[in-house]
Design a protein around this motif. Structure first.
Motif, PDB file in Angstrom:
ATOM      1  N   THR A   1     -23.165  36.056  29.917  1.00 51.81           N
ATOM      2  CA  THR A   1     -24.554  35.687  30.202  1.00 51.81           C
ATOM      3  C   THR A   1     -24.686  34.190  30.480  1.00 51.81           C
ATOM      4  O   THR A   1     -25.319  33.771  31.449  1.00 51.81           O
TER       5      THR A   1
ATOM      6  N   SER B   1     -26.169  32.284  33.670  1.00 55.99           N
ATOM      7  CA  SER B   1     -27.534  31.779  33.509  1.00 55.99           C
ATOM      8  C   SER B   1     -27.622  30.359  32.985  1.00 55.99           C
ATOM      9  O   SER B   1     -28.542  29.619  33.336  1.00 55.99           O
TER      10      SER B   1
ATOM     11  N   ILE C   1     -31.049  36.766  23.564  1.00 62.16           N
ATOM     12  CA  ILE C   1     -31.406  36.494  24.957  1.00 62.16           C
ATOM     13  C   ILE C   1     -32.920  36.521  25.111  1.00 62.16           C
ATOM     14  O   ILE C   1     -33.606  37.334  24.488  1.00 62.16           O
ATOM     15  N   HIS C   2     -33.443  35.614  25.932  1.00 67.17           N
ATOM     16  CA  HIS C   2     -34.866  35.580  26.286  1.00 67.17           C
ATOM     17  C   HIS C   2     -34.955  35.656  27.804  1.00 67.17           C
ATOM     18  O   HIS C   2     -34.232  34.947  28.516  1.00 67.17           O
ATOM     19  N   MET C   3     -35.829  36.504  28.292  1.00 64.66           N
ATOM     20  CA  MET C   3     -35.962  36.700  29.734  1.00 64.66           C
ATOM     21  C   MET C   3     -37.375  37.158  30.049  1.00 64.66           C
ATOM     22  O   MET C   3     -38.175  37.421  29.154  1.00 64.66           O
TER      23      MET C   3
ATOM     24  N   ARG D   1     -42.619  37.137  28.843  1.00 60.41           N
ATOM     25  CA  ARG D   1     -41.316  36.722  28.331  1.00 60.41           C
ATOM     26  C   ARG D   1     -41.000  37.526  27.080  1.00 60.41           C
ATOM     27  O   ARG D   1     -41.853  37.665  26.191  1.00 60.41           O
TER      28      ARG D   1
ATOM     29  N   PHE E   1     -30.197  44.159  30.719  1.00 57.72           N
ATOM     30  CA  PHE E   1     -30.326  42.829  31.301  1.00 57.72           C
ATOM     31  C   PHE E   1     -29.073  42.511  32.109  1.00 57.72           C
ATOM     32  O   PHE E   1     -27.966  42.873  31.740  1.00 57.72           O
TER      33      PHE E   1
ATOM     34  N   ASP F   1     -39.869  39.955  31.651  1.00 57.68           N
ATOM     35  CA  ASP F   1     -39.935  41.380  31.964  1.00 57.68           C
ATOM     36  C   ASP F   1     -40.388  41.578  33.407  1.00 57.68           C
ATOM     37  O   ASP F   1     -41.411  41.032  33.825  1.00 57.68           O
TER      38      ASP F   1
ATOM     39  N   CYS G   1     -30.156  31.871  26.214  1.00 57.02           N
ATOM     40  CA  CYS G   1     -29.301  32.755  25.423  1.00 57.02           C
ATOM     41  C   CYS G   1     -28.574  31.923  24.377  1.00 57.02           C
ATOM     42  O   CYS G   1     -28.398  30.709  24.539  1.00 57.02           O
TER      43      CYS G   1
ATOM     44  N   ARG H   1     -30.020  37.000  34.359  1.00 53.81           N
ATOM     45  CA  ARG H   1     -31.455  37.106  34.098  1.00 53.81           C
ATOM     46  C   ARG H   1     -31.950  36.224  32.960  1.00 53.81           C
ATOM     47  O   ARG H   1     -33.157  36.055  32.778  1.00 53.81           O
ATOM     48  N   ALA H   2     -31.082  35.663  32.184  1.00 60.89           N
ATOM     49  CA  ALA H   2     -31.510  34.959  30.966  1.00 60.89           C
ATOM     50  C   ALA H   2     -32.195  33.639  31.281  1.00 60.89           C
ATOM     51  O   ALA H   2     -31.732  32.867  32.110  1.00 60.89           O
ATOM     52  N   GLU H   3     -33.333  33.395  30.637  1.00 61.85           N
ATOM     53  CA  GLU H   3     -33.933  32.067  30.630  1.00 61.85           C
ATOM     54  C   GLU H   3     -33.305  31.230  29.524  1.00 61.85           C
ATOM     55  O   GLU H   3     -33.260  30.008  29.607  1.00 61.85           O
TER      56      GLU H   3
END
Length: 218
Positions: free
Chosen positions: A161, A165, A134-136, A144, A116, A138, A124, A120-122
């Motif tokens: 991060t 983000s 971390i959630h992102m 997600r 990652f 794909d 963290c 890119r993190a939605e």
């Protein structure tokens, strides 16, 4: 960790010793450190399923009542266990080296590699001093995904991060990302991170380009 966060320019970053890494890096991407890590995956919630036991009892009234009470208690235990097992939870997915670079992080594993980029993190967060989450989205599936890594470098990965983000993340501003046992070593670093996060969150992101964190942005 404090030395990396205190880097002022790309030239200072380039002067750091070369760090070999098992991860495949992009041109211009530099490894900052390689350390062992454990990866966890989020196991989504599943439907509650349990087998309810029905019984028939014969005998005296007191015996029948007691037998049904015992049976209902057993059913309640089975239901509670099924509900607990159906809840989403983090499960260990493997262990391997985690490479932290100027652009992101690479988890190297024969079957379960992961990568990652800092931006890119939605979402963290840190679940503990050594747990980074971390959630992102794909790139391939568009789904997600959630990942969690257990590593002593979790605070550094979180800061890099979050600055890219989520500069408004509360942990950056209240400085709770700093492990208590090292908070006294370089007290100026959390202050610098909080200042950088505030400038980013309020639209003054150029600060990073001309000052301390330019080197770490790749």
């Amino acid at each position: 960790m404090c030395g990396l966060l205190a880097v002022r320019t790309a030239d200072e970053l380039a002067s750091r010793p070369f760090v070999p890494s098992p991860a495949r890096l992009e041109p211009g991407e530099r490894a900052l450190l390689v350390a062992p890590a454990q990866r966890h995956l989020w196991k989504p919630q599943s439907p509650v399923a349990y087998r309810r036991s029905n019984m028939f009892a014969f005998g005296s009234l007191s015996f029948v009542i007691a037998a049904h009470a015992v049976n209902e208690a057993a059913n309640a235990l089975r239901k509670s266990k099924a509900v607990a097992e159906a809840q989403g939870q983090w499960v260990v997915d493997g262990a391997g080296p985690l490479t932290v670079t100027t652009q992101g992080a690479h988890f190297t594993h024969p079957d379960m590699w992961a990568h990652f980029a800092w931006g890119r993190a939605e979402f963290c967060d840190m679940d503990a001093a050594d747990l980074f989450q971390i959630h992102m989205v794909d790139d391939v599936t568009g789904n997600r995904i959630g990942l969690r890594f257990r590593t002593i470098w979790a605070p550094l990965v979180f800061v890099l991060t979050a600055l890219s983000s989520q500069p408004g993340h509360p942990r950056l501003h209240d400085r709770s990302w700093v492990p208590p046992h090292v908070a006294h070593i370089h007290p100026e670093i959390p202050a610098l991170v909080a200042d950088a996060a505030l400038r980013l969150a309020t639209g003054q992101g150029a600060f990073l380009e001309r000052n301390r964190y330019r080197g770490l942005q790749g």
